[in-house]
Design a protein around this motif. Sequence first.
Motif, PDB file in Angstrom:
ATOM      1  N   SER A 268       0.840  -1.203   0.000  1.00 40.38           N
ATOM      2  CA  SER A 268       0.000   0.000   0.000  1.00 40.38           C
ATOM      3  C   SER A 268       0.871   1.247   0.000  1.00 40.38           C
ATOM      4  O   SER A 268       1.963   1.258   0.559  1.00 40.38           O
ATOM      5  N   HIS A 269       0.370   2.298  -0.639  1.00 38.93           N
ATOM      6  CA  HIS A 269       1.126   3.542  -0.719  1.00 38.93           C
ATOM      7  C   HIS A 269       0.236   4.727  -0.363  1.00 38.93           C
ATOM      8  O   HIS A 269      -0.973   4.616  -0.285  1.00 38.93           O
ATOM      9  N   THR A 270       0.874   5.843  -0.142  1.00 39.99           N
ATOM     10  CA  THR A 270       0.186   7.125  -0.039  1.00 39.99           C
ATOM     11  C   THR A 270       0.685   7.973  -1.200  1.00 39.99           C
ATOM     12  O   THR A 270       1.458   7.503  -2.027  1.00 39.99           O
ATOM     13  N   ASP A 271       0.272   9.218  -1.252  1.00 38.25           N
ATOM     14  CA  ASP A 271       0.732  10.121  -2.308  1.00 38.25           C
ATOM     15  C   ASP A 271       1.688  11.150  -1.711  1.00 38.25           C
ATOM     16  O   ASP A 271       1.453  11.666  -0.621  1.00 38.25           O
ATOM     17  N   ASP A 272       2.762  11.464  -2.449  1.00 44.14           N
ATOM     18  CA  ASP A 272       3.656  12.520  -1.991  1.00 44.14           C
ATOM     19  C   ASP A 272       3.106  13.870  -2.443  1.00 44.14           C
ATOM     20  O   ASP A 272       2.019  13.944  -3.036  1.00 44.14           O
ATOM     21  N   VAL A 273       3.827  14.949  -2.176  1.00 44.65           N
ATOM     22  CA  VAL A 273       3.322  16.295  -2.474  1.00 44.65           C
ATOM     23  C   VAL A 273       3.097  16.544  -3.956  1.00 44.65           C
ATOM     24  O   VAL A 273       2.323  17.416  -4.325  1.00 44.65           O
ATOM     25  N   GLU A 274       3.760  15.768  -4.829  1.00 46.94           N
ATOM     26  CA  GLU A 274       3.544  15.918  -6.268  1.00 46.94           C
ATOM     27  C   GLU A 274       2.443  14.990  -6.784  1.00 46.94           C
ATOM     28  O   GLU A 274       2.144  14.980  -7.972  1.00 46.94           O
ATOM     29  N   GLY A 275       1.854  14.191  -5.887  1.00 44.75           N
ATOM     30  CA  GLY A 275       0.810  13.267  -6.307  1.00 44.75           C
ATOM     31  C   GLY A 275       1.326  11.922  -6.779  1.00 44.75           C
ATOM     32  O   GLY A 275       0.579  11.124  -7.320  1.00 44.75           O
TER      33      GLY A 275
END
Length: 137
Positions: free
Chosen positions: A48-55
Amino acid sequence: ERACGGGRRLVPLHSSPNIYKVERFVSPREIEHLDRLITSRRAAFKRSHTDDVEGNDALTAERTSLSLILPKGADATLRAIEARATDLVGLPPDHVEPLQVVSYAEGARFDLHHDLGVLTMEDDEAAERGGGGGGGG
């Protein structure tokens, strides 16, 4: 309890964050279908991942579960569940993410994190003015 889309009732379980139970959201037949689909795609689960500030996708220590994204609208059963979910949240289908199954092994985590969204007062004010906002990871 409160009414929500599709004539269903939300049963509050927790506040801050708000967590609700939606009884009989999926039927026994739909559960069997999902079980077959998930079992056949077990090898497709990914970290599973999240999104960084650039998406962009970001693997973080806050989220160590495994996820499987089901193909949006892939069959009549998935489309029925997706339609029920869009009714529940009051959004059109193209504004709702595909269904996702998350698996937690012993010790896996899903800690507090942010995907894309408003994170600062400046972003919040920009969104109110109609501009973009930052957000992220």
